[in-house]
Design a protein around this motif. Structure first.
Motif, PDB file in Angstrom:
ATOM      1  N   ASP A 196     -29.491  23.290 -10.659  1.00 51.89           N
ATOM      2  CA  ASP A 196     -30.252  24.293 -11.411  1.00 51.89           C
ATOM      3  C   ASP A 196     -31.423  23.682 -12.177  1.00 51.89           C
ATOM      4  OD1 ASP A 196     -28.446  26.271 -10.574  1.00 51.89           O
ATOM      5  OD2 ASP A 196     -27.081  25.792 -12.240  1.00 51.89           O
ATOM      6  N   GLY A 197     -31.919  22.530 -11.707  1.00 55.27           N
ATOM      7  CA  GLY A 197     -33.055  21.899 -12.356  1.00 55.27           C
ATOM      8  C   GLY A 197     -32.741  21.254 -13.689  1.00 55.27           C
ATOM      9  N   VAL A 198     -31.458  21.138 -14.048  1.00 59.40           N
ATOM     10  CA  VAL A 198     -31.055  20.537 -15.320  1.00 59.40           C
ATOM     11  C   VAL A 198     -30.971  19.020 -15.139  1.00 59.40           C
ATOM     12  CG1 VAL A 198     -29.275  20.411 -17.096  1.00 59.40           C
ATOM     13  CG2 VAL A 198     -29.797  22.598 -15.989  1.00 59.40           C
ATOM     14  N   ILE A 199     -31.673  18.292 -15.995  1.00 59.47           N
ATOM     15  CA  ILE A 199     -31.695  16.831 -15.901  1.00 59.47           C
ATOM     16  C   ILE A 199     -30.635  16.259 -16.832  1.00 59.47           C
ATOM     17  CG2 ILE A 199     -33.105  14.763 -16.150  1.00 59.47           C
ATOM     18  CD1 ILE A 199     -35.573  16.525 -15.790  1.00 59.47           C
ATOM     19  N   THR A 200     -29.695  15.546 -16.267  1.00 58.08           N
ATOM     20  CA  THR A 200     -28.663  14.884 -17.055  1.00 58.08           C
ATOM     21  C   THR A 200     -28.820  13.376 -16.893  1.00 58.08           C
ATOM     22  OG1 THR A 200     -27.086  14.933 -15.210  1.00 58.08           O
ATOM     23  CG2 THR A 200     -27.090  16.831 -16.712  1.00 58.08           C
ATOM     24  N   MET A 201     -28.222  12.634 -17.796  1.00 52.52           N
ATOM     25  CA  MET A 201     -28.332  11.181 -17.729  1.00 52.52           C
ATOM     26  C   MET A 201     -27.731  10.616 -16.443  1.00 52.52           C
ATOM     27  SD  MET A 201     -29.494   8.431 -18.938  1.00 52.52           S
ATOM     28  CE  MET A 201     -30.036   8.954 -20.584  1.00 52.52           C
ATOM     29  N   PRO A 202     -26.526  11.046 -16.019  1.00 51.56           N
ATOM     30  CA  PRO A 202     -25.998  10.543 -14.741  1.00 51.56           C
ATOM     31  C   PRO A 202     -26.904  10.892 -13.561  1.00 51.56           C
ATOM     32  CG  PRO A 202     -24.239  11.523 -16.023  1.00 51.56           C
ATOM     33  CD  PRO A 202     -25.523  11.869 -16.724  1.00 51.56           C
ATOM     34  N   GLY A 203     -27.442  12.135 -13.561  1.00 53.18           N
ATOM     35  CA  GLY A 203     -28.332  12.534 -12.470  1.00 53.18           C
ATOM     36  C   GLY A 203     -29.615  11.728 -12.459  1.00 53.18           C
ATOM     37  N   LEU A 204     -30.166  11.466 -13.661  1.00 56.37           N
ATOM     38  CA  LEU A 204     -31.389  10.674 -13.753  1.00 56.37           C
ATOM     39  C   LEU A 204     -31.167   9.247 -13.272  1.00 56.37           C
ATOM     40  CD1 LEU A 204     -34.327  10.298 -14.688  1.00 56.37           C
ATOM     41  CD2 LEU A 204     -33.446   9.798 -16.978  1.00 56.37           C
ATOM     42  N   LEU A 205     -30.060   8.639 -13.693  1.00 57.90           N
ATOM     43  CA  LEU A 205     -29.765   7.265 -13.272  1.00 57.90           C
ATOM     44  C   LEU A 205     -29.514   7.197 -11.770  1.00 57.90           C
ATOM     45  CD1 LEU A 205     -27.461   6.071 -16.198  1.00 57.90           C
ATOM     46  CD2 LEU A 205     -29.883   5.554 -15.820  1.00 57.90           C
ATOM     47  N   LEU A 206     -28.825   8.200 -11.220  1.00 60.15           N
ATOM     48  CA  LEU A 206     -28.550   8.222  -9.781  1.00 60.15           C
ATOM     49  C   LEU A 206     -29.847   8.335  -8.982  1.00 60.15           C
ATOM     50  CD1 LEU A 206     -26.554   8.311  -7.422  1.00 60.15           C
ATOM     51  CD2 LEU A 206     -26.367  10.794  -7.769  1.00 60.15           C
ATOM     52  N   CYS A 207     -30.744   9.228  -9.415  1.00 60.34           N
ATOM     53  CA  CYS A 207     -32.016   9.395  -8.701  1.00 60.34           C
ATOM     54  C   CYS A 207     -32.876   8.138  -8.802  1.00 60.34           C
ATOM     55  CB  CYS A 207     -32.765  10.598  -9.273  1.00 60.34           C
ATOM     56  SG  CYS A 207     -32.029  12.194  -8.880  1.00 60.34           S
ATOM     57  N   THR A 208     -32.889   7.506  -9.981  1.00 62.73           N
ATOM     58  CA  THR A 208     -33.691   6.297 -10.161  1.00 62.73           C
ATOM     59  C   THR A 208     -33.160   5.153  -9.305  1.00 62.73           C
ATOM     60  OG1 THR A 208     -34.193   6.963 -12.443  1.00 62.73           O
ATOM     61  CG2 THR A 208     -34.582   4.659 -11.841  1.00 62.73           C
ATOM     62  N   ALA A 209     -31.814   4.990  -9.282  1.00 58.11           N
ATOM     63  CA  ALA A 209     -31.232   3.936  -8.443  1.00 58.11           C
ATOM     64  C   ALA A 209     -31.537   4.185  -6.974  1.00 58.11           C
ATOM     65  CB  ALA A 209     -29.721   3.868  -8.677  1.00 58.11           C
ATOM     66  N   ALA A 210     -31.446   5.452  -6.556  1.00 62.11           N
ATOM     67  CA  ALA A 210     -31.755   5.782  -5.161  1.00 62.11           C
ATOM     68  C   ALA A 210     -33.228   5.513  -4.856  1.00 62.11           C
ATOM     69  CB  ALA A 210     -31.409   7.242  -4.887  1.00 62.11           C
ATOM     70  N   SER A 211     -34.118   5.833  -5.798  1.00 64.19           N
ATOM     71  CA  SER A 211     -35.550   5.603  -5.586  1.00 64.19           C
ATOM     72  C   SER A 211     -35.849   4.121  -5.410  1.00 64.19           C
ATOM     73  CB  SER A 211     -36.348   6.162  -6.768  1.00 64.19           C
ATOM     74  OG  SER A 211     -36.197   7.556  -6.868  1.00 64.19           O
ATOM     75  N   LEU A 212     -35.259   3.293  -6.264  1.00 58.22           N
ATOM     76  CA  LEU A 212     -35.490   1.849  -6.160  1.00 58.22           C
ATOM     77  C   LEU A 212     -34.925   1.292  -4.855  1.00 58.22           C
ATOM     78  CD1 LEU A 212     -34.737   0.765  -9.837  1.00 58.22           C
ATOM     79  CD2 LEU A 212     -36.974   0.875  -8.723  1.00 58.22           C
ATOM     80  N   MET A 213     -33.766   1.778  -4.446  1.00 55.20           N
ATOM     81  CA  MET A 213     -33.172   1.310  -3.195  1.00 55.20           C
ATOM     82  C   MET A 213     -34.033   1.734  -2.005  1.00 55.20           C
ATOM     83  SD  MET A 213     -29.441   2.133  -1.523  1.00 55.20           S
ATOM     84  CE  MET A 213     -29.900   3.851  -1.232  1.00 55.20           C
ATOM     85  N   PHE A 214     -34.480   3.003  -2.007  1.00 57.54           N
ATOM     86  CA  PHE A 214     -35.322   3.479  -0.911  1.00 57.54           C
ATOM     87  C   PHE A 214     -36.658   2.743  -0.905  1.00 57.54           C
ATOM     88  CE2 PHE A 214     -33.040   7.810  -1.192  1.00 57.54           C
ATOM     89  CZ  PHE A 214     -32.016   7.329  -0.391  1.00 57.54           C
ATOM     90  N   GLY A 215     -37.212   2.456  -2.100  1.00 56.13           N
ATOM     91  CA  GLY A 215     -38.455   1.706  -2.163  1.00 56.13           C
ATOM     92  C   GLY A 215     -38.300   0.309  -1.592  1.00 56.13           C
ATOM     93  N   PHE A 216     -37.163  -0.340  -1.899  1.00 58.20           N
ATOM     94  CA  PHE A 216     -36.899  -1.677  -1.358  1.00 58.20           C
ATOM     95  C   PHE A 216     -36.792  -1.629   0.168  1.00 58.20           C
ATOM     96  CE2 PHE A 216     -33.813  -4.967  -0.070  1.00 58.20           C
ATOM     97  CZ  PHE A 216     -34.500  -6.096  -0.477  1.00 58.20           C
ATOM     98  N   LEU A 217     -36.112  -0.620   0.699  1.00 58.56           N
ATOM     99  CA  LEU A 217     -35.980  -0.501   2.150  1.00 58.56           C
ATOM    100  C   LEU A 217     -37.314  -0.182   2.816  1.00 58.56           C
ATOM    101  CD1 LEU A 217     -32.595   1.461   2.370  1.00 58.56           C
ATOM    102  CD2 LEU A 217     -32.992  -0.979   2.787  1.00 58.56           C
ATOM    103  N   SER A 218     -38.126   0.660   2.173  1.00 62.88           N
ATOM    104  CA  SER A 218     -39.439   0.968   2.752  1.00 62.88           C
ATOM    105  C   SER A 218     -40.347  -0.266   2.732  1.00 62.88           C
ATOM    106  CB  SER A 218     -40.096   2.121   1.988  1.00 62.88           C
ATOM    107  OG  SER A 218     -40.409   1.741   0.665  1.00 62.88           O
ATOM    108  N   ALA A 219     -40.190  -1.128   1.703  1.00 66.19           N
ATOM    109  CA  ALA A 219     -40.962  -2.371   1.668  1.00 66.19           C
ATOM    110  C   ALA A 219     -40.533  -3.306   2.788  1.00 66.19           C
ATOM    111  CB  ALA A 219     -40.792  -3.054   0.310  1.00 66.19           C
ATOM    112  N   LEU A 220     -39.217  -3.400   3.029  1.00 67.03           N
ATOM    113  CA  LEU A 220     -38.739  -4.213   4.152  1.00 67.03           C
ATOM    114  C   LEU A 220     -39.278  -3.679   5.476  1.00 67.03           C
ATOM    115  CD1 LEU A 220     -34.987  -4.873   3.210  1.00 67.03           C
ATOM    116  CD2 LEU A 220     -36.903  -6.475   3.074  1.00 67.03           C
TER     117      LEU A 220
END
Length: 223
Positions: free
Chosen positions: A8-32
């Motif tokens: 529902d578009g609600v930003i929670t701390m667990p959701g924010l941390l999960l999205c950020t970790a996923a972004s960094l992981m995807f960024g690392f894979l795209s760099a590879l």
């Protein structure tokens, strides 16, 4: 799996941390993926790693606010016009990183993962199969001649003997106008005849400079 983790578009701390970790992981894979059989710089690779997380933060901060979205669009436009144009593969890598950041910023981590896998497999396959590469017989030829020679048709007989096709793409003067540099794109009949071809050209141009090499890969990709 394909639903957003930001319910529902609600930003929670667990959701924010999960999205950020996923972004960094995807960024690392795209760099590879970008580094696979490619020349690169450390700065650009670091940019690809961090960009999804940065884009994700921007999307989360906008979060449906129209005014903020317009301001962000204007800021990105300024960054674009202050940036030097890059090669096609660099731009593809940047767009992939931005798309991953957009997906994770909206909470669609599963969609981002599927997109990265499909695009990555396609890029690796195209790289391994050398799709779109110029044949080895296609060469870029630069011939220097004295200004006293008329370059129109002067090498036509040699081109007929040693090449299947040629195109004069550029003529420019050098050495204070005393020399002409002719720039051709040619397709050799037989790669083994390259030395004989250059020797014949040397006899015709007075043994001035001749350069024969691969056609530049980036000649038509400035964006």
């Amino acid at each position: 799996m394909l639903n957003s983790v930001l319910a529902d578009g609600v930003i929670t701390m667990p959701g924010l941390l999960l999205c950020t970790a996923a972004s960094l992981m995807f960024g690392f894979l795209s760099a590879l993926l970008y580094m696979f059989r490619n020349t690169y710089t450390k700065g650009f690779v670091m940019t690809l790693v961090l960009m999804p997380a940065i884009i994700q933060l921007v999307i989360i901060m906008v979060n449906g606010n129209l005014g903020t979205g317009v301001a962000v669009m204007g800021a990105f436009s300024l960054v674009r016009f202050r940036s030097a144009p890059g090669g096609a593969r660099e731009i593809c890598g940047l767009f992939l990183a931005m798309a991953l950041g957009l997906a994770t910023g909206m909470g669609y981590i599963g969609i981002a993962a599927i997109m990265l896998i499909l695009v990555g497999l396609a890029q690796i396959l195209l790289t391994l199969t050398r799709f779109g590469e110029c044949p080895a017989s296609e060469k870029e030829l630069k011939i220097t001649i004295p200004e006293s020679l008329d370059y129109n048709g002067i090498f036509d007989d040699l081109f007929e003997t040693y090449t299947r096709g040629c195109e004069l793409v550029q003529v420019r003067t050098t050495n204070m106008g005393s020399l002409y540099e002719l720039h051709y794109h040619i397709t050799l009949r037989d790669k083994q005849d390259e030395k004989a071809f250059i020797d014949a050209l040397r006899c015709r141009n007075g043994n001035l400079n001749i350069t024969c090499g691969r056609v530049p890969m980036g000649k038509d990709i400035s964006l």
